[in-house]
Design a protein around this motif. Structure first.
Motif, PDB file in Angstrom:
ATOM      1  N   TYR A 130       1.215  -9.439   8.008  1.00 18.75           N
ATOM      2  CA  TYR A 130       0.992  -9.407   6.557  1.00 18.75           C
ATOM      3  C   TYR A 130       0.947 -10.842   6.028  1.00 18.75           C
ATOM      4  N   SER A 166      -2.703  -5.978  -2.341  1.00 18.19           N
ATOM      5  CA  SER A 166      -1.364  -6.377  -1.895  1.00 18.19           C
ATOM      6  C   SER A 166      -1.019  -7.755  -2.463  1.00 18.19           C
ATOM      7  N   PHE A 213      -0.814  -2.438  -8.245  1.00 21.46           N
ATOM      8  CA  PHE A 213      -0.959  -1.469  -7.160  1.00 21.46           C
ATOM      9  C   PHE A 213      -2.097  -0.481  -7.452  1.00 21.46           C
ATOM     10  N   ILE A 216      -5.941  -0.286  -6.485  1.00 17.21           N
ATOM     11  CA  ILE A 216      -6.463   0.218  -5.218  1.00 17.21           C
ATOM     12  C   ILE A 216      -7.437   1.384  -5.454  1.00 17.21           C
ATOM     13  N   PHE A 228     -10.346   3.269   5.178  1.00 14.12           N
ATOM     14  CA  PHE A 228      -9.034   2.697   5.477  1.00 14.12           C
ATOM     15  C   PHE A 228      -8.456   3.389   6.703  1.00 14.12           C
ATOM     16  N   SER A 265       1.521  -4.775   8.540  1.00 15.78           N
ATOM     17  CA  SER A 265       1.859  -3.733   7.574  1.00 15.78           C
ATOM     18  C   SER A 265       2.459  -4.387   6.345  1.00 15.78           C
ATOM     19  N   ALA A 266       2.203  -3.778   5.183  1.00 11.71           N
ATOM     20  CA  ALA A 266       2.798  -4.323   3.958  1.00 11.71           C
ATOM     21  C   ALA A 266       4.317  -4.157   3.978  1.00 11.71           C
ATOM     22  N   ALA A 267       4.826  -3.411   4.975  1.00 11.74           N
ATOM     23  CA  ALA A 267       6.284  -3.333   5.109  1.00 11.74           C
ATOM     24  C   ALA A 267       6.849  -4.708   5.460  1.00 11.74           C
ATOM     25  N   PHE A 272       9.558  -6.168  -1.794  1.00 11.96           N
ATOM     26  CA  PHE A 272      10.448  -5.021  -2.015  1.00 11.96           C
ATOM     27  C   PHE A 272      11.857  -5.362  -1.523  1.00 11.96           C
ATOM     28  N   ARG A 348       8.067   2.718  -5.409  1.00 12.02           N
ATOM     29  CA  ARG A 348       8.074   3.384  -4.100  1.00 12.02           C
ATOM     30  C   ARG A 348       7.452   4.781  -4.190  1.00 12.02           C
ATOM     31  N   HIS A 351       3.833   4.298  -4.205  1.00 14.30           N
ATOM     32  CA  HIS A 351       3.413   3.934  -2.853  1.00 14.30           C
ATOM     33  C   HIS A 351       3.323   5.176  -1.951  1.00 14.30           C
ATOM     34  N   ILE A 354       0.203   6.883  -2.457  1.00 14.14           N
ATOM     35  CA  ILE A 354      -0.891   6.168  -1.795  1.00 14.14           C
ATOM     36  C   ILE A 354      -0.913   6.488  -0.300  1.00 14.14           C
ATOM     37  N   GLY A 383       1.594   4.570  10.817  1.00 16.17           N
ATOM     38  CA  GLY A 383       1.290   3.471   9.917  1.00 16.17           C
ATOM     39  C   GLY A 383       0.870   2.285  10.750  1.00 16.17           C
ATOM     40  N   GLY A 385       2.198  -0.483  10.879  1.00 11.03           N
ATOM     41  CA  GLY A 385       3.392  -1.109  11.433  1.00 11.03           C
ATOM     42  C   GLY A 385       3.922  -0.314  12.619  1.00 11.03           C
ATOM     43  N   THR A 387       5.078   2.888  12.589  1.00  9.85           N
ATOM     44  CA  THR A 387       6.035   3.958  12.367  1.00  9.85           C
ATOM     45  C   THR A 387       5.287   5.271  12.402  1.00  9.85           C
ATOM     46  N   PHE A 392       9.410   7.831   9.205  1.00  5.80           N
ATOM     47  CA  PHE A 392       9.909   6.652   8.508  1.00  5.80           C
ATOM     48  C   PHE A 392      10.189   6.951   7.032  1.00  5.80           C
TER      49      PHE A 392
HETATM   50  C1  HEM Z   1      -3.869   1.879   1.352  1.00  3.77           C
HETATM   51  C2  HEM Z   1      -2.728   1.354   0.938  1.00  3.77           C
HETATM   52  C3  HEM Z   1      -1.413   1.463   1.665  1.00  3.77           C
HETATM   53  C4  HEM Z   1      -1.037   2.305   2.669  1.00  3.77           C
HETATM   54  C5  HEM Z   1      -1.850   3.399   3.320  1.00  3.77           C
HETATM   55  C6  HEM Z   1       0.319   1.975   3.022  1.00  3.77           C
HETATM   56  C7  HEM Z   1       1.035   2.588   4.032  1.00  3.77           C
HETATM   57  C8  HEM Z   1       2.313   2.268   4.403  1.00  3.77           C
HETATM   58  C9  HEM Z   1       3.020   2.842   5.525  1.00  3.77           C
HETATM   59  C10 HEM Z   1       2.435   3.864   6.466  1.00  3.77           C
HETATM   60  C11 HEM Z   1       4.240   2.294   5.579  1.00  3.77           C
HETATM   61  C12 HEM Z   1       5.296   2.546   6.663  1.00  3.77           C
HETATM   62  C13 HEM Z   1       5.340   1.340   7.589  1.00  3.77           C
HETATM   63  C14 HEM Z   1       4.135   1.225   8.563  1.00  3.77           C
HETATM   64  O1  HEM Z   1       4.133   1.870   9.602  1.00  3.77           O
HETATM   65  O2  HEM Z   1       3.189   0.442   8.266  1.00  3.77           O
HETATM   66  C15 HEM Z   1       4.337   1.379   4.486  1.00  3.77           C
HETATM   67  C16 HEM Z   1       5.458   0.655   4.149  1.00  3.77           C
HETATM   68  C17 HEM Z   1       5.497  -0.249   3.120  1.00  3.77           C
HETATM   69  N1  HEM Z   1       4.453  -0.625   2.298  1.00  3.77           N
HETATM   70 FE1  HEM Z   1       2.633   0.187   2.232  1.00  3.77          FE
HETATM   71  N2  HEM Z   1       0.756   0.959   2.219  1.00  3.77           N
HETATM   72  C18 HEM Z   1      -0.279   0.609   1.387  1.00  3.77           C
HETATM   73  C19 HEM Z   1      -0.281  -0.399   0.446  1.00  3.77           C
HETATM   74  C20 HEM Z   1       0.808  -1.181   0.160  1.00  3.77           C
HETATM   75  C21 HEM Z   1       0.813  -2.254  -0.794  1.00  3.77           C
HETATM   76  C22 HEM Z   1      -0.390  -2.705  -1.652  1.00  3.77           C
HETATM   77  C23 HEM Z   1       2.077  -2.751  -0.814  1.00  3.77           C
HETATM   78  C24 HEM Z   1       2.591  -3.865  -1.689  1.00  3.77           C
HETATM   79  C25 HEM Z   1       2.631  -5.084  -1.341  1.00  3.77           C
HETATM   80  C26 HEM Z   1       2.863  -1.996   0.142  1.00  3.77           C
HETATM   81  C27 HEM Z   1       4.198  -2.229   0.442  1.00  3.77           C
HETATM   82  C28 HEM Z   1       4.918  -1.581   1.423  1.00  3.77           C
HETATM   83  C29 HEM Z   1       6.311  -1.821   1.692  1.00  3.77           C
HETATM   84  C30 HEM Z   1       7.188  -2.826   0.966  1.00  3.77           C
HETATM   85  C31 HEM Z   1       6.676  -0.976   2.736  1.00  3.77           C
HETATM   86  C32 HEM Z   1       8.079  -0.841   3.353  1.00  3.77           C
HETATM   87  C33 HEM Z   1       8.779   0.364   2.765  1.00  3.77           C
HETATM   88  C34 HEM Z   1       9.506   0.071   1.465  1.00  3.77           C
HETATM   89  O3  HEM Z   1      10.144  -0.982   1.338  1.00  3.77           O
HETATM   90  O4  HEM Z   1       9.430   0.950   0.575  1.00  3.77           O
HETATM   91  N3  HEM Z   1       2.063  -1.049   0.712  1.00  3.77           N
HETATM   92  N4  HEM Z   1       3.139   1.368   3.789  1.00  3.77           N
END
Ligand code: HEM
Length: 587
Positions: A130, A166, A213, A216, A228, A265-267, A272, A348, A351, A354, A383, A385, A387, A392
């Protein structure tokens, strides 16, 4: 971090520089470099033409031809970050190729060696992060502040939308990071007024982050869910917990055995986690991750730039803001603190919606259409990342109903939970539905459903009545002074008067209520007559008398009010809705 008086958190931006945090863009790299000097320009040239090279089946050929370069000529942090970004793109493209089953399990040494040396120097893992594809992959396109990405994967503008949205979330949250020093300063001086103000700034910035956010789904940064899911997600996938590369990736010339790294991953965003720590939102018990989600979040920190990891640690070492607020027993301060926590919950929840749209729904659709191999099916609902998303997300503090305020939020919660439930139950296709809904999903879903008097399953009123948005979600309310809007919203969120009157079975109360409704309907009918006179009848008479020197409004505007509505149908509908509210003893 040592708790000495000159500790870095005390002062402002000059000190934030130590943590690589920028006043305008927060955790993002300010104005990233776009070019590398010779001979590294050979990497840039491949990364810049990635989609075409992949499409023509030339990518791997070109990568294998590259010379093995020393990284000594990469001077300065920005040049090194650009090189890490570019090598990350090349590596992902080399491994995943055209995004089909033809994958590579060995990264050749001409790329692997410089990539791993550079990663070690930056304290980052050798995979696209990221911190690369979002934080260091942008440029200003024009003086108006419009932005673009530096490098793309196949999948058209999907990557651009995902990375830039993001980034916009990061930038929106930067103004919240700005007030963190004030918060600790206020806690130290026991200055509740300053703390109150700083917390208000935080919740307002977090709400802006949520707005960012939502782009998107918008026009400029639209991310197509199918692209995507079936294209970009593949190129961001890593080799940890990924059945397609179950052993990991062999970095030739660096390690003798394959290594496992999670994908971009945005994780891996610090945003956050930064506010989790600041607000005392706990994912750990006594410093130890409490469950899988906590462990995953902790692991994701190792994919952040070391300066950002140190920043999170420095926050953790500070006095607890939550404890301070609790100890003061000041109701206004507590309310403001709660608003920050609610803004995080709301981010959250948004998210989660999404994730449902971009992964769960395309995954369940795809698994119905094609189920070519066991491996493919396993990786579908992963995901980037790595997971298993539902595993997750279901262990995340999914939804605490006490944060839901007002009918609209309960309805949105029902909509989101029902989508997640459908995705969870049918994720393996109709032949292998999941028969048990996990407790932490089932409990809030049942609670929300009970509160609304709806069954805990996706119903028509979710799909059709609550699953739409206007470009201007608040409608005319957005044009009211904020305090009036808040007043109206507070009434919306209050317990239903109508339900109370109905359930009371009190005839007199019912009549009094109906009189109110009838008076309101009469007011609207009278208004409708005025509108007919001034906007409908008068213009048609005027048409007859219209002289040629008067400009003629465009036809589409003739029967529109100043607010832009199609007057009659709009007003009739509002009036009729008013009348529908009349109570009948039978219900
Ligand atoms: C198409 C848009 C998005 C999808 C499909 C998506 C999907 C996911 C998935 C599947 C996870 C679980 C970890 C993994 O395996 O990757 C995750 C975690 C997370 N994503 Fe996204 N994400 C999206 C956009 C964003 C954006 C724009 C942000 C903001 C910067 C974001 C912030 C996070 C954070 C911070 C987590 C960690 C869990 C938490 O702290 O709540 N995501 N995301």
């Amino acid at each position: 971090m040592a708790a000495d008086k000159s500790s870095p958190m005390e002062k402002s931006w000059t000190i934030f520089k130590e943590y690589h945090i920028d006043e305008d863009v927060g955790f993002a790299l300010p104005l990233p470099l776009e070019e590398l000097p010779h001979p590294y320009d050979a990497w840039i040239s491949i990364a810049r033409n990635l989609p075409e090279l992949i499409n023509n089946n030339q990518l791997r050929v070109e990568v294998e031809k590259l010379a093995k370069l020393s990284i000594d000529g990469l001077r300065g942090h920005k040049a090194q970050r650009l090189a890490h970004l570019v090598l990350g793109y090349i590596t992902m493209a080399y491994v995943w190729g055209r995004g089909d089953e033809d994958i590579r399990k060995v990264l050749p040494s001409n790329i692997a060696v410089p990539y791993c040396q550079l990663s070690e120097k930056l304290g980052l893992p050798p995979i696209l992060l990221y911190a690369d594809c979002v934080l260091a992959n942008w440029k200003k396109k024009d003086p108006n502040g419009n932005m673009d990405i530096l490098f793309s994967f196949p999948g058209g503008d999907c990557g651009k939308g995902f990375f830039l949205v993001s980034l916009l979330v990061e930038i929106a949250a930067a103004s919240a990071i700005k007030v963190i020093p004030n918060i600790f300063d206020a806690v130290q001086r026991e200055d509740t007024d300053t703390l109150q103000k700083a917390l208000l700034d935080i919740s307002s910035s977090l709400r802006k982050a949520k707005k960012a956010f939502s782009q998107i789904h918008g026009k400029y940064y639209y991310v197509d869910p199918n692209l995507f899911f079936s294209v970009l997600r593949i190129y961001l996938s890593g080799w940890k917990g990924n059945p397609l590369l179950s052993e990991g990736l062999l970095y030739e010339g660096v390690w003798d055995t394959p290594k496992k790294f999670a994908g971009g991953s945005a994780a891996q965003s610090s945003i956050f986690q930064c506010f989790d720590v600041l607000l005392g939102i706990q994912h750990t018990v006594g410093g130890v991750p409490s469950d899988f989600a906590a462990e995953f979040l902790q692991e994701m920190r190792t994919y952040m730039p070391p300066a950002h990891q140190s920043f999170l640690l420095s926050l953790k070492a500070k006095p607890s803001v939550r404890e301070f607020v609790l100890s003061k027993g000041n109701a206004t301060l507590q309310k403001t603190y709660n608003e920050c926590v609610e803004a995080m919950v709301s981010l959250r929840n948004y998210h989660l919606g999404i994730v449902t749209k971009y992964i769960m729904i395309p995954a369940s659709r795809q698994s119905k259409v094609e189920r070519s191999s066991e491996e493919a099916s396993e990786s579908e609902s992963k995901g980037t990342g790595g997971t298993n998303i539902m595993d997750f997300l279901k262990t995340m503090p999914l939804l605490n109903c006490r944060f839901l305020t007002g009918y609209r939020e309960w309805r949105l919660a029902h909509l989101v939970l029902s989508f997640i439930t459908m995705g969870y139950v049918w994720q393996d296709g109709e032949t292998q539905p999941k028969e048990i809904l996990p407790r932490n999903l089932a409990l809030p879903f049942v609670e929300v459903s009970k509160n609304l008097g709806l069954p805990p399953i996706l119903v028509h009123s979710d799909l059709v009545l609550a699953n739409w948005a206007t470009r201007n979600p608040g409608g005319m309310r957005d044009y009211m002074p904020p305090s009036h809007r808040a007043f109206v919203e507070e009434i919306c969120g209050a317990p239903s008067l109508r339900t109370h009157v109905l359930s009371s079975g009190n005839g007199q109360l019912l009549t009094a209520y109906n009189q109110c409704v009838e008076s309101l309907a009469a007011l609207r009918t009278y208004h409708l007559a005025l509108v007919t006179k001034y906007l409908i009848t008068a213009p048609s008479k005027a048409k007859a008398r219209r002289t040629s020197h008067l400009p003629r409004p465009p036809q589409a505007l003739e029967e529109r009010g100043t607010g832009g509505s199609a007057v009659v149908s709009f007003l009739k509908s509002v009036r009729d809705k008013t009348l529908e509210a009349l109570l009948h003893p039978s219900g």
